[in-house]
Enzyme design. Sequence first.
Site, short mmCIF file in Angstrom:
data_model
loop_
_atom_site.label_atom_id
_atom_site.label_comp_id
_atom_site.label_asym_id
_atom_site.label_seq_id
_atom_site.Cartn_x
_atom_site.Cartn_y
_atom_site.Cartn_z
N ARG A 1 0.69 -1.23 -0.12
CA ARG A 1 0.17 0.04 -0.13
C ARG A 1 0.94 1.32 0.01
NH1 ARG A 1 -4.98 -1.80 4.09
NH2 ARG A 1 -4.78 -3.97 3.21
N SER B 1 -7.79 -1.33 0.71
CA SER B 1 -8.67 -1.72 1.59
C SER B 1 -9.25 -0.46 2.62
CB SER B 1 -8.05 -2.49 2.91
OG SER B 1 -9.03 -3.16 3.66
N HIS B 2 -9.01 -0.24 3.86
CA HIS B 2 -9.73 0.73 4.46
C HIS B 2 -8.87 2.15 4.44
CE1 HIS B 2 -6.71 -0.97 7.12
NE2 HIS B 2 -6.62 0.22 7.49
N ASP C 1 -15.92 -2.03 4.70
CA ASP C 1 -14.76 -1.06 4.28
C ASP C 1 -14.63 -1.32 2.66
OD1 ASP C 1 -13.55 -3.68 3.95
OD2 ASP C 1 -11.68 -3.10 4.43
N ASP D 1 -12.79 -2.44 0.53
CA ASP D 1 -12.72 -3.60 -0.44
C ASP D 1 -13.77 -4.68 0.29
OD1 ASP D 1 -11.29 -3.99 1.96
OD2 ASP D 1 -9.95 -5.65 0.98
N ASP E 1 -14.24 -6.62 2.88
CA ASP E 1 -13.67 -7.81 3.67
C ASP E 1 -14.03 -7.34 5.32
OD1 ASP E 1 -11.65 -5.89 3.91
OD2 ASP E 1 -9.97 -7.59 3.58
N ARG E 2 -13.97 -6.25 5.61
CA ARG E 2 -14.42 -5.95 7.02
C ARG E 2 -15.96 -5.50 7.07
NH1 ARG E 2 -9.85 -2.01 9.42
NH2 ARG E 2 -8.10 -3.11 8.85
N GLU F 1 -10.66 -11.15 13.55
CA GLU F 1 -9.81 -10.26 14.14
C GLU F 1 -10.78 -9.25 14.52
OE1 GLU F 1 -5.89 -9.80 11.91
OE2 GLU F 1 -7.40 -9.83 10.20
N SER G 1 -10.09 -6.29 14.15
CA SER G 1 -10.29 -5.09 13.33
C SER G 1 -11.34 -5.33 12.24
CB SER G 1 -9.11 -5.20 12.59
OG SER G 1 -8.69 -6.28 12.09
N LYS H 1 -11.38 -12.67 4.93
CA LYS H 1 -12.41 -12.22 5.65
C LYS H 1 -13.64 -11.81 4.78
CE LYS H 1 -10.30 -7.84 6.94
NZ LYS H 1 -8.63 -7.61 7.01
C1 VG1 Z 1 -4.96 -3.91 10.10
C2 VG1 Z 1 -5.61 -4.67 10.92
C3 VG1 Z 1 -5.33 -6.39 10.61
C4 VG1 Z 1 -6.16 -6.58 9.41
C5 VG1 Z 1 -5.41 -5.77 8.28
C6 VG1 Z 1 -5.95 -5.86 6.89
O1 VG1 Z 1 -3.46 -4.27 9.88
O2 VG1 Z 1 -4.98 -4.47 12.19
O3 VG1 Z 1 -6.06 -7.06 11.68
O4 VG1 Z 1 -5.56 -7.86 8.87
O5 VG1 Z 1 -5.28 -4.31 8.71
O6 VG1 Z 1 -7.33 -5.44 6.81
P1 VG1 Z 1 -2.40 -3.38 10.81
O7 VG1 Z 1 -1.13 -3.93 10.34
O8 VG1 Z 1 -2.54 -2.00 10.10
O9 VG1 Z 1 -2.88 -3.46 12.20
V1 VG1 Z 1 -7.94 -4.76 5.57
O10 VG1 Z 1 -9.40 -4.92 5.41
O11 VG1 Z 1 -7.20 -3.16 5.52
O12 VG1 Z 1 -6.95 -5.68 4.25
CO CO Z 2 -10.35 -4.75 3.75
#
Ligand code: VG1
Ligand code: CO
Length: 564
Positions: A24, A119-120, A287, A289, A291-292, A375, A377, A388
């Site tokens: 990213r 993603s988010h 979110d 994409d 998955d959340r 998770e 998150s 997810k």
């Molecule tokens: C975060 C979350 C983690 C999740 C990842 C990807 O990572 O804590 O639980 O799997 O985002 O989610 P980090 O390293 O920033 O804590 V997604 O939906 O952004 O692919």
């Molecule tokens: Co995501």
Amino acid sequence: MTTMIKIVKTKPFDGQKPGTSGLRKPVKTFEHPGYLENFIQSILDVSLADVKDRKTVQLVIGGDGRYYSSHAIQTIISMCAANEVGHLIVAQNGIMSTPAISAVIRTRNAHGGIILTASHNPGGPHGDFGVKYNCSNGGPAPDQITDAIYARSKEIHRYKCLESMPVVNVSQLGQHIIKYSGDGEMMVEVVDSVDMYLELLKRIFDFELLRRFVSTKRLRIDAMNGVMGPYVCRIIVQELGANADAAVRCKPLPDFGGHHPDPNLTYAADLVDQMRNGDFDFGAAFDGDGDRNMILGAKGFFVTPSDSLAVLGENLEQIPYFRGRGVKGYARSMPTSRAIDLVAMKTGLKCYETPTGWKYFGSLLDAGMVSICGEESFGTGSDHIREKDGLWAVLAWLSIWATMPDHSVESIVRQHWRQFGRCYYSRYDYENCDVESCERMMATLDHKIAANQLPKTINSDDGKTYHVDKAYNFGYTDPVSGEQTCNQGLVIQFNDGLCRIMFRLSGTGSTGATVRLYLEQMEMDSEKAVSGCLEDYIRPLAKVALEISKLQEFTGRDRPTVIT
Ligand code: VG1
Ligand code: CO
């Protein structure tokens, strides 16, 4: 006349290291000539290395439609053709949720997939873009592969693309053939964004039951202008018959309307307000994409992702898919609350604790050792795919609720706490801090832990006492592959394990450092579990965490940017 394969000389870029979930970077970084190409070529070099006949290779391409996606898709099509891939399955208009891509890889027995999403993270010309590689099991590439991709990116000196190529019209469903170098040929098959995924969901859930149940409830589902719009409209509104006002922000926008497409209490505050003030029974947001997921009950009752995992885990067999195959076990990431462990204690099934990031669930799911993973998150999913899955979580909630229609979301959760105990839980994020200061904070704390220099007992100013009983730097050995992963967060445990505080640096940000502080206190007294106040449990624990880590001194921040 057909076009020829062109070999373009290039030089490595620094920092093409995939993080928790893919590479990213700011769009501006991806816009450097060759940046995207280098990374895609690195993915292809690694993922095609052992392939004998590239003509048999199918790759799935799609993403959340964020800014830069259209350009990236055409580049990837050209590069895949030049690398002699046989067949691309491309999402219509490039729009396909991460879970749907996982489903399509599995359904079509594809070799893998390239997901275009950050993603988010915010999107748009000043936001982020991202690229993630998923393997043939439909899941994010494990560390071994992302490490190899990174290593490749550091030595890359050429990439391949087509000399000239008519732009493939990815809005038009069906097959497009690309011809190159005389008799070279690649099929680009543009597929519907939703169809294959919907078919899978129909094999998991009882859609008849869901339709009847949804007709009795008022839903509010917020796609946050991410990829989920078409899924919400097609599945929640069309298939399940929810009112049209159930679907909000359902148009995918390249910049997500300028918002963070992150379903939490801060970034999905509009939805929380609508739930508080409106008369909806169930709310959810996804979110960028897809998955959340965030689950809300009437009047904005917030189900923490860790509790959501536990409630789903407890009731999984109400869902036809699991009734048939049984529940094998559970898994959660290390900082996720132990609510699911409490369920596991009652069912006698195993609960695995993995590092943060969905890729660590893959081997357990592949080996049939777990049925549901989660998770803190806002990630929840099962062995139906290897990502997810936000919409799966919503349908799972509705399916379970349909078996106890007199309950509300809140009363389901309260009943769960009463029966299993409750993990009071909160996460503080300190976003975009100075990288070096955060690394120093983590190193200092890590050192204190290793040297056994933490105080034995800490009294908080509101009269609570915390005895340190364990402190460690979390590492993990994959029980299936034996692969070892270290340095996955610092954990301090108090009072016979009832409390935990955890510290990690985020691996998904594109600029600066984000410190995540996770706070958990278990309450096994059923009355206190149901009627206690989150603040009373979390505030003193947070103070202790700040004191031990000196987080405020290191980061210069006196409060978190996001609390969930
Ligand atoms: C975060 C979350 C983690 C999740 C990842 C990807 O990572 O804590 O639980 O799997 O985002 O989610 P980090 O390293 O920033 O804590 V997604 O939906 O952004 O692919
Ligand atoms: Co995501």
